[in-house]
Design a protein around this motif. Structure first.
Motif, mmCIF file in Angstrom:
data_model
loop_
_atom_site.group_PDB
_atom_site.id
_atom_site.type_symbol
_atom_site.label_atom_id
_atom_site.label_comp_id
_atom_site.label_asym_id
_atom_site.label_seq_id
_atom_site.Cartn_x
_atom_site.Cartn_y
_atom_site.Cartn_z
ATOM 1 N N MET A 1 31.591 91.054 77.639
ATOM 2 C CA MET A 1 31.471 90.210 76.502
ATOM 3 C C MET A 1 31.772 88.876 77.104
ATOM 4 N N THR A 2 30.935 87.791 76.711
ATOM 5 C CA THR A 2 30.839 86.520 77.513
ATOM 6 C C THR A 2 31.912 85.621 76.652
ATOM 7 N N SER A 3 32.686 84.856 77.336
ATOM 8 C CA SER A 3 33.748 84.076 76.812
ATOM 9 C C SER A 3 33.036 82.721 76.847
ATOM 10 N N ILE A 4 33.555 82.033 75.498
ATOM 11 C CA ILE A 4 33.099 80.642 75.389
ATOM 12 C C ILE A 4 33.824 79.598 76.044
ATOM 13 N N PRO A 5 33.291 78.625 76.784
ATOM 14 C CA PRO A 5 34.192 77.878 77.547
ATOM 15 C C PRO A 5 35.044 76.853 76.742
ATOM 16 N N GLN A 6 35.899 76.827 77.365
ATOM 17 C CA GLN A 6 37.247 75.862 76.478
ATOM 18 C C GLN A 6 36.629 74.441 76.202
ATOM 19 N N ALA A 7 35.802 73.759 77.022
ATOM 20 C CA ALA A 7 35.311 72.433 76.601
ATOM 21 C C ALA A 7 34.399 72.639 75.567
ATOM 22 N N LEU A 8 33.729 73.798 75.073
ATOM 23 C CA LEU A 8 32.790 73.714 74.093
ATOM 24 C C LEU A 8 33.766 73.995 73.002
ATOM 25 N N LEU A 9 34.619 74.705 72.987
ATOM 26 C CA LEU A 9 35.701 74.908 71.978
ATOM 27 C C LEU A 9 36.413 73.647 71.407
ATOM 28 N N TRP A 10 36.419 72.809 72.413
ATOM 29 C CA TRP A 10 37.227 71.374 72.299
ATOM 30 C C TRP A 10 35.980 70.597 71.270
ATOM 31 N N CYS A 11 34.561 70.872 71.672
ATOM 32 C CA CYS A 11 33.839 69.887 71.197
ATOM 33 C C CYS A 11 33.348 70.487 69.733
ATOM 34 N N LEU A 12 33.497 71.896 69.560
ATOM 35 C CA LEU A 12 33.311 72.040 68.093
ATOM 36 C C LEU A 12 34.461 71.904 67.146
ATOM 37 N N SER A 13 35.851 71.858 67.831
ATOM 38 C CA SER A 13 36.911 71.387 67.054
ATOM 39 C C SER A 13 36.795 69.919 66.777
ATOM 40 N N ALA A 14 36.329 69.114 67.544
ATOM 41 C CA ALA A 14 36.090 67.791 67.301
ATOM 42 C C ALA A 14 35.135 67.388 66.294
ATOM 43 N N GLY A 15 33.819 68.136 66.497
ATOM 44 C CA GLY A 15 32.825 68.046 65.468
ATOM 45 C C GLY A 15 33.271 68.449 63.944
ATOM 46 N N THR A 16 34.302 69.419 63.864
ATOM 47 C CA THR A 16 34.863 69.896 62.656
ATOM 48 C C THR A 16 35.457 68.654 62.065
ATOM 49 N N VAL A 17 36.413 68.120 62.905
ATOM 50 C CA VAL A 17 37.334 67.192 62.506
ATOM 51 C C VAL A 17 36.384 66.188 61.855
ATOM 52 N N ALA A 18 35.390 65.713 62.927
ATOM 53 C CA ALA A 18 34.831 64.441 62.399
ATOM 54 C C ALA A 18 33.904 64.670 61.087
ATOM 55 N N ALA A 19 33.539 65.922 61.016
ATOM 56 C CA ALA A 19 32.795 66.179 59.768
ATOM 57 C C ALA A 19 33.443 66.199 58.416
ATOM 58 N N VAL A 20 34.893 66.400 58.759
ATOM 59 C CA VAL A 20 35.842 66.622 57.375
ATOM 60 C C VAL A 20 36.349 64.913 57.106
ATOM 61 N N VAL A 21 36.412 64.307 58.168
ATOM 62 C CA VAL A 21 36.485 62.835 58.035
ATOM 63 C C VAL A 21 35.302 62.110 57.341
#
Length: 497
Positions: A1-21
């Motif tokens: 199983m291929t793991s998701i890079p940590q940077a991408l997780l941070w990007c997804l988290s930031a995008g989600t927060v931005a979308a909520v805002v």
């Protein structure tokens, strides 16, 4: 199983927060925009209401200005005209929406203040005018009485028939002027100007008739049962009233039509009924005449028309002061009927015909068929200027009495000399039981046979006529000289002596 890079997780988290805002900001913006739209709508509504209110206020202001102009240009002139002519209507509000409002009350208050001010000023000016006329007419009336006395003195002084006729004409013209001045003075509150003795009602009527032009058209019917007389204080006022009513009847009927006068006696007084065959009066004219005859205190000279007609107004003032009554109504003959009612208490009395005979010029009362004859019928016509009978050749005419003279019993010298000598006395008839003795009258010259009249006249020469006339004048002058020791009387009363 291929793991998701940590940077991408941070990007997804930031995008989600931005979308909520962004979603939160979008919701807030929408709410604010809705609020702005609501406030804008409210502001627009308020602005529209303000504009509408300003429009209504402007319209009301223009309407108020129009009402004020209407008040100044129409209602106030109507008011001033209505004060002089009550039948003229005063226009109301121009805009009925002001009815009952403060504006209506304010404009009404202005009208009432103007009405009060004009009425007060008119009363003041009219009172001043009446005072001036009252003083002037009193002076002129006294001067005319002096002229009348002088004319009658000259009638006794000069023997020339032509001069005598001219003096008679001048005397009659003076009487016309005196009547108009007297009526004007009475309207203005002046005293009638004469005091008389108790006078027979029939004599009073003859005196009133003799003051007028066209007196020969007046036909009198005397229906009095008793020798009814008017008390002294009311003789001249009633004579003035009857004269003015007769003048109205003569003026408003054709010169060839008669004016009938009837003297009637009732249980509580006597009446003088005057009927003419003239043009008549409309209902509003009769109403106005009755208002004048009521004798209201607030009579103004401006209410008498232009030119002023003072006859009914003078009668009304005398009615109010002396207590008799006058009524006018349509006549059965198409003209006007005027009735002067004289109450027996306190304006009438009964005189003793034996102690004070009635004038020969007064109309004889009509008696029922078969009733005893009390006195002879009077000749038709009144002895004034142009209506006097022709003078026989060689005879000097005796002066006629003044037009108002029949109001009192005529003096003996006033009778014409020549006809008196030519008249034959009637057989004496004793009075009926319970009645006063009646004087005997000579038959009028006009009823004598022509032969007897001519014989009697022709037997007298001009010299004898002049001598008899001079003796009559001397007797008259001596009687007047003896009367100087008596209390003074009015000018017309002196003329009757």
């Amino acid at each position: 199983m291929t793991s998701i890079p940590q940077a991408l997780l941070w990007c997804l988290s930031a995008g989600t927060v931005a979308a909520v805002v962004l979603a939160t900001l979008l919701v807030r913006v929408r709410k604010e925009r809705a609020g702005l739209r609501a406030r804008l709508t409210t502001a627009e509504e308020q602005n529209s209401a303000t504009l509408h209110g300003n429009t209504e206020l402007s319209a009301r202001l223009r309407a108020t200005e129009a009402e004020i102009r209407h008040l100044a240009e129409a209602r106030l002139p109507d008011l001033t005209l209505a004060l002089a002519h009550p039948h003229v209507p005063v226009r109301g509000l121009l805009d009925k929406r002001f009815g009952g409002s403060e504006t209506d009350e304010a404009l009404g208050a202005v009208l009432e203040q103007v009405r009060a001010a004009i009425t007060k000023e008119r009363t003041r000016v009219d009172a001043a005018a009446q005072s001036t006329l009252r003083g002037a007419t009193t002076t002129i009336q006294a001067l005319l009485y002096q002229v009348q006395t002088s004319l009658q003195t000259m009638q006794h002084k000069y023997d020339d028939p032509q001069i005598a006729q001219d003096l008679l004409d001048a005397d009659f013209l003076n009487e016309q002027a005196l009547r108009r001045v007297q009526a004007t003075g009475v309207v203005c509150g002046a005293w009638p100007g004469l005091t008389r003795e108790d006078s027979y009602l029939a004599e009073l009527l003859v005196g009133a008739t003799s003051r007028l032009r066209g007196y020969e058209r007046v036909q009198v019917s005397n229906q009095l049962r008793d020798p009814v007389a008017v008390v002294a204080r009311a003789v001249e006022p009633i004579a003035i009233t009857v004269t003015e009513l007769l003048a109205n009847a003569l003026h408003h009927s054709h010169r060839e039509l008669p004016v009938t006068v009837t003297l009637q006696q009732g249980n509580r007084g006597a009446s003088v009924i005057i009927d003419d065959y003239g043009v008549g009066m409309h209902d509003d004219e009769i109403k106005h005449a009755m208002e004048l005859l009521a004798g209201n205190d607030g009579l103004l000279l401006t209410q008498l028309g232009d030119p002023p007609r003072s006859g009914f107004a003078a009668a009304g003032q005398l009615v109010r002061q002396y207590g008799f009554g006058v009524h006018v109504e349509p006549s059965p003959y198409g003209g006007v009927r005027a009735v002067v009612y004289i109450p027996g208490d306190p304006l009438l009395t009964v005189l003793d015909e034996g102690a004070r005979p009635i004038s020969v010029m007064a109309p004889m009362p009509h008696r029922a068929p078969g009733a005893p004859r009390e006195r002879a019928a009077m000749p038709s016509g009144l002895p004034t200027g142009a209506g006097a009978p022709a003078t026989p050749a060689g005879a000097v005419p005796a002066p006629r009495p003044a037009p108002a003279e029949p109001l009192a019993a005529p003096a003996t010298p006033a009778a014409p000399a020549a006809p008196a000598e030519a008249a034959a006395p009637e057989p004496y008839e004793p009075p009926a039981e319970g009645e006063l003795p009646r004087r005997r009258r000579r038959r009028p010259t006009s009823e004598q046979p022509p032969e007897s009249r001519n014989d009697t006249i022709n037997l007298r020469s001009p010299e004898e006529t002049g001598s008899r006339w001079a003796a009559l004048q001397r007797g008259t002058e001596s009687g007047r000289a003896a009367a100087h020791f008596e209390p003074p009387r009015s000018p017309e009363g002196n003329a009757q002596s």
